[in-house]
Design a protein around this motif. Structure first.
Motif, short mmCIF file in Angstrom:
data_model
loop_
_atom_site.label_atom_id
_atom_site.label_comp_id
_atom_site.label_asym_id
_atom_site.label_seq_id
_atom_site.Cartn_x
_atom_site.Cartn_y
_atom_site.Cartn_z
N PRO A 29 0.81 -1.22 0.00
CA PRO A 29 0.00 0.00 0.00
C PRO A 29 0.85 1.28 0.00
CG PRO A 29 -0.29 -1.22 2.06
CD PRO A 29 0.59 -2.04 1.17
N GLY A 30 2.01 1.24 0.61
CA GLY A 30 2.90 2.40 0.62
C GLY A 30 3.38 2.73 -0.78
N CYS A 31 3.81 1.72 -1.53
CA CYS A 31 4.24 1.93 -2.92
C CYS A 31 3.09 2.45 -3.77
CB CYS A 31 4.77 0.63 -3.52
SG CYS A 31 6.43 0.18 -3.03
N ALA A 32 1.90 1.88 -3.57
CA ALA A 32 0.74 2.29 -4.36
C ALA A 32 0.42 3.76 -4.11
CB ALA A 32 -0.47 1.42 -4.02
N GLU A 33 0.45 4.19 -2.87
CA GLU A 33 0.16 5.59 -2.55
C GLU A 33 1.22 6.51 -3.14
OE1 GLU A 33 -1.61 9.02 -1.25
OE2 GLU A 33 -2.43 7.01 -1.47
N ALA A 35 3.10 5.95 -5.73
CA ALA A 35 2.94 5.95 -7.19
C ALA A 35 1.79 6.88 -7.59
CB ALA A 35 2.71 4.54 -7.70
N ASN A 36 0.70 6.89 -6.83
CA ASN A 36 -0.43 7.77 -7.12
C ASN A 36 -0.05 9.23 -6.94
OD1 ASN A 36 -2.20 5.70 -7.77
ND2 ASN A 36 -2.91 5.46 -5.67
N VAL A 37 0.64 9.54 -5.85
CA VAL A 37 1.08 10.92 -5.62
C VAL A 37 2.04 11.35 -6.72
CG1 VAL A 37 2.38 12.43 -4.05
CG2 VAL A 37 0.71 10.82 -3.12
N ARG A 38 2.95 10.45 -7.10
CA ARG A 38 3.92 10.75 -8.16
C ARG A 38 3.21 11.04 -9.48
NH1 ARG A 38 8.11 6.06 -9.51
NH2 ARG A 38 6.20 5.11 -10.25
N ARG A 40 0.09 12.15 -9.93
CA ARG A 40 -0.60 13.44 -9.83
C ARG A 40 0.39 14.60 -9.93
NH1 ARG A 40 -3.45 10.64 -5.67
NH2 ARG A 40 -2.31 11.82 -4.10
N ALA A 41 1.54 14.45 -9.29
CA ALA A 41 2.56 15.51 -9.32
C ALA A 41 3.09 15.69 -10.74
CB ALA A 41 3.69 15.18 -8.36
N ARG A 42 3.33 14.59 -11.43
CA ARG A 42 3.84 14.68 -12.81
C ARG A 42 2.81 15.35 -13.72
NH1 ARG A 42 5.79 9.87 -13.53
NH2 ARG A 42 7.95 10.47 -13.35
N ALA A 43 1.55 15.08 -13.49
CA ALA A 43 0.48 15.65 -14.32
C ALA A 43 0.44 17.18 -14.23
CB ALA A 43 -0.87 15.07 -13.91
N VAL A 44 0.86 17.73 -13.10
CA VAL A 44 0.85 19.20 -12.95
C VAL A 44 2.25 19.80 -13.06
CG1 VAL A 44 -1.28 19.22 -11.60
CG2 VAL A 44 0.92 19.10 -10.41
N GLY A 45 3.24 18.97 -13.43
CA GLY A 45 4.59 19.47 -13.65
C GLY A 45 5.40 19.68 -12.38
N VAL A 50 7.74 14.55 -7.68
CA VAL A 50 8.01 13.29 -8.39
C VAL A 50 9.32 12.69 -7.87
CG1 VAL A 50 8.61 12.29 -10.64
CG2 VAL A 50 6.72 13.91 -10.47
N THR A 51 10.35 13.51 -7.76
CA THR A 51 11.65 13.04 -7.27
C THR A 51 11.53 12.57 -5.83
OG1 THR A 51 12.81 14.52 -8.76
CG2 THR A 51 14.05 13.71 -6.86
N ASP A 52 10.83 13.33 -4.99
CA ASP A 52 10.66 12.93 -3.59
C ASP A 52 9.97 11.58 -3.49
OD1 ASP A 52 11.83 15.31 -2.80
OD2 ASP A 52 9.93 16.28 -2.28
N CYS A 53 8.92 11.37 -4.29
CA CYS A 53 8.21 10.08 -4.27
C CYS A 53 9.13 8.94 -4.70
CB CYS A 53 6.98 10.14 -5.17
SG CYS A 53 5.65 11.15 -4.51
#
Length: 65
Positions: A29-33, A35-38, A40-45, A50-53
């Motif tokens: 679940p940690g990886c899944a979360e 990946a989801n945050v990453r 969303r972050a990539r989608a808004v630039g 992205v790097t932190d994730c």
């Protein structure tokens, strides 16, 4: 020419980034979360997030067998 222009050297070639983005571990679940945050972050630039994730995904121990 000013002092800075006169002392410049030709640009150096930097190696390409050799490490690929981590892939989420299935069932974690940690990886899944992360990946989801990453995504969303990539989608808004937001490449900082992205790097932190990516760093957090590589380092977190929970959920992996």
């Amino acid at each position: 020419m000013d002092e800075l222009t006169r002392n410049r050297t030709t640009p150096i070639g930097l190696p390409p980034h050799l490490q690929r983005e981590p892939t989420p571990v299935e069932g974690c679940p940690g990886c899944a979360e992360l990946a989801n945050v990453r995504a969303r972050a990539r989608a808004v630039g937001d490449m900082t997030t992205v790097t932190d994730c990516n760093v957090l995904m590589r380092r977190h121990p929970e959920g992996h067998q």
